[in-house]
Scaffold this motif. Structure first.
Motif, short mmCIF file in Angstrom:
data_model
loop_
_atom_site.label_atom_id
_atom_site.label_comp_id
_atom_site.label_asym_id
_atom_site.label_seq_id
_atom_site.Cartn_x
_atom_site.Cartn_y
_atom_site.Cartn_z
N GLU A 23 53.38 -0.53 21.39
CA GLU A 23 53.23 -1.63 22.36
C GLU A 23 51.95 -2.43 22.12
O GLU A 23 51.92 -3.65 22.35
CB GLU A 23 53.27 -1.09 23.79
CG GLU A 23 54.67 -0.80 24.32
CD GLU A 23 55.35 0.37 23.62
OE1 GLU A 23 56.54 0.22 23.22
OE2 GLU A 23 54.72 1.44 23.46
N GLN A 24 50.92 -1.76 21.64
CA GLN A 24 49.68 -2.48 21.32
C GLN A 24 49.90 -3.49 20.19
O GLN A 24 49.46 -4.64 20.28
CB GLN A 24 48.59 -1.49 20.95
CG GLN A 24 48.15 -0.59 22.10
CD GLN A 24 47.19 0.51 21.67
OE1 GLN A 24 46.75 0.56 20.51
NE2 GLN A 24 46.85 1.39 22.59
N LYS A 25 50.59 -3.07 19.14
CA LYS A 25 50.86 -3.98 18.03
C LYS A 25 51.82 -5.08 18.43
O LYS A 25 51.71 -6.23 17.96
CB LYS A 25 51.40 -3.20 16.83
CG LYS A 25 50.43 -2.18 16.25
CD LYS A 25 49.14 -2.84 15.76
CE LYS A 25 48.21 -1.81 15.12
NZ LYS A 25 46.91 -2.42 14.72
N LEU A 26 52.80 -4.76 19.28
CA LEU A 26 53.71 -5.79 19.77
C LEU A 26 52.96 -6.80 20.64
O LEU A 26 53.22 -8.01 20.57
CB LEU A 26 54.87 -5.16 20.55
CG LEU A 26 55.89 -4.38 19.71
CD1 LEU A 26 56.84 -3.60 20.61
CD2 LEU A 26 56.68 -5.33 18.80
N ASN A 41 55.52 -1.76 11.10
CA ASN A 41 55.04 -0.46 10.60
C ASN A 41 54.98 0.57 11.73
O ASN A 41 55.31 1.75 11.52
CB ASN A 41 53.67 -0.61 9.95
CG ASN A 41 53.74 -1.30 8.60
OD1 ASN A 41 54.80 -1.36 7.98
ND2 ASN A 41 52.62 -1.84 8.14
N GLU A 42 54.55 0.16 12.90
CA GLU A 42 54.53 1.09 14.05
C GLU A 42 55.95 1.49 14.44
O GLU A 42 56.21 2.66 14.76
CB GLU A 42 53.82 0.46 15.24
CG GLU A 42 52.31 0.41 15.12
CD GLU A 42 51.67 1.78 15.03
OE1 GLU A 42 52.22 2.75 15.59
OE2 GLU A 42 50.61 1.89 14.39
N LEU A 43 56.86 0.54 14.39
CA LEU A 43 58.25 0.84 14.74
C LEU A 43 58.83 1.87 13.76
O LEU A 43 59.56 2.78 14.17
CB LEU A 43 59.08 -0.44 14.72
CG LEU A 43 60.57 -0.29 15.03
CD1 LEU A 43 60.79 0.30 16.43
CD2 LEU A 43 61.27 -1.64 14.89
N THR A 44 58.51 1.74 12.48
CA THR A 44 59.08 2.66 11.48
C THR A 44 58.63 4.11 11.70
O THR A 44 59.31 5.03 11.23
CB THR A 44 58.71 2.24 10.04
OG1 THR A 44 57.28 2.28 9.89
CG2 THR A 44 59.21 0.84 9.74
#
Length: 308
Positions: A23-26, A41-44
């Protein structure tokens, strides 16, 4: 009513202090010109070797292995990030869904039986006699949404025409008013239909008629687990915005007023005293997810002070 700069800063601080890195990267991507690649990358990190998503991506079940339901959550994020169909995240997830399709029952089951071995909300409990979990009371959830991802990412699937036809048939059989998640699954399908014009028109018409009964317009109940206007139309481009203009404005005011002093928005549910320590962690994760979602809707409807 506008979300003030101080309240915006409080929400931002909460996300970067307590929300998951995803959520931070989004948040970075949607609000601060952050890198899409960083968000992907966080999602992966939630994607397993079989291509499906797991690893507690859906916070209400702490399942490491893949499930169709968690995979739909992953694909919601991937679609929102506008990943192309040949992106590895997409192609792997679609391969997973193909591998777990139940040919005899012609369905995807939301979660596997292994969910009972890990902490989970009671509605996710797998009933071995029925062969599915408590959430899966209709074909729509998650099947209609999954068909939508085939429409979006794999129109070459030989069974897609059959699945799309079934989506229309199942919608016609659903009891009214439509349940919150049935409505949302069909709404996601509707927004992916670039072909099958007749089916698209049918689903659009059916949902346009159902939205007024599905969405709770009683402000006094918006702290309960109900379908709220922004669920159906989180941004002005949503297909049901015109149906809910008045209620959306009321909810935008409501959300601004209901923000916690610590910056977050609170989930409207709990695990009813089960797995209490795990729920505490899931609750914080949900606060991050809901806070990001609420901020995005407030921004889309130009309800944040810095959005001049």
């Amino acid at each position: 009513m506008m979300l003030t700069r101080d309240k915006w800063n409080a929400a931002r601080t909460f996300i970067f202090s307590h929300a998951r890195p995803l959520e931070q990267k989004l948040f970075n991507y949607h609000f601060e010109n952050g890198s899409k690649e960083d968000a992907v990358n966080e999602l992966t990190l939630f994607q397993n070797n079989d291509g499906g998503f797991g690893k507690c991506l859906e916070p209400d079940f702490r399942l490491e292995i893949s499930s169709p339901m968690a995979t739909t959550v992953g694909l919601q994020i991937a679609a929102d990030l506008q990943l192309e169909k040949d992106h590895p995240v997409i192609s792997k997830a679609m391969s997973y869904l193909e591998s777990v399709y139940e040919d005899q029952e012609e369905t995807w089951h939301a979660v596997p039986p292994e969910i009972n071995e890990v902490p989970h909300a009671p509605w996710w409990h797998f009933d071995h006699e029925k062969g599915y979990c408590g959430v899966q009371t209709t074909w729509a959830n998650p099947n209609a949404e999954i068909v939508g991802y085939y429409q979006l990412f794999n129109q070459e699937e030989p069974l897609l025409e059959k699945w799309t036809k079934r989506s229309r048939e199942e919608l016609s059989k659903l009891p009214r008013p439509l349940g919150k998640h049935d409505f949302l699954c069909y709404s996601r399908l509707l927004q992916t239909l670039s072909v099958c014009e007749e089916t698209k028109q049918y689903i659009d018409s059916a949902l346009s008629q159902a939205v007024h009964e599905t969405v709770c317009k009683d402000l006094s109940r918006w702290d309960e687990y109900v379908a709220k206007p922004l669920d159906a139309a989180p941004e002005p481009s949503s297909p049901f915005y015109e149906h809910l203009k008045k209620e959306i404005n009321l909810q935008l005011d409501y959300e601004i007023k209901s923000q916690d002093v610590n910056g977050y928005w609170q989930p409207a549910w709990s695990w009813f005293g089960q797995y209490e320590e795990t729920w505490k962690k899931a609750e914080v994760e949900w606060r991050g997810i809901i806070t990001l979602s609420t901020l995005r809707s407030l921004a889309a409807y130009e309800r944040i002070e810095w959005k001049d």
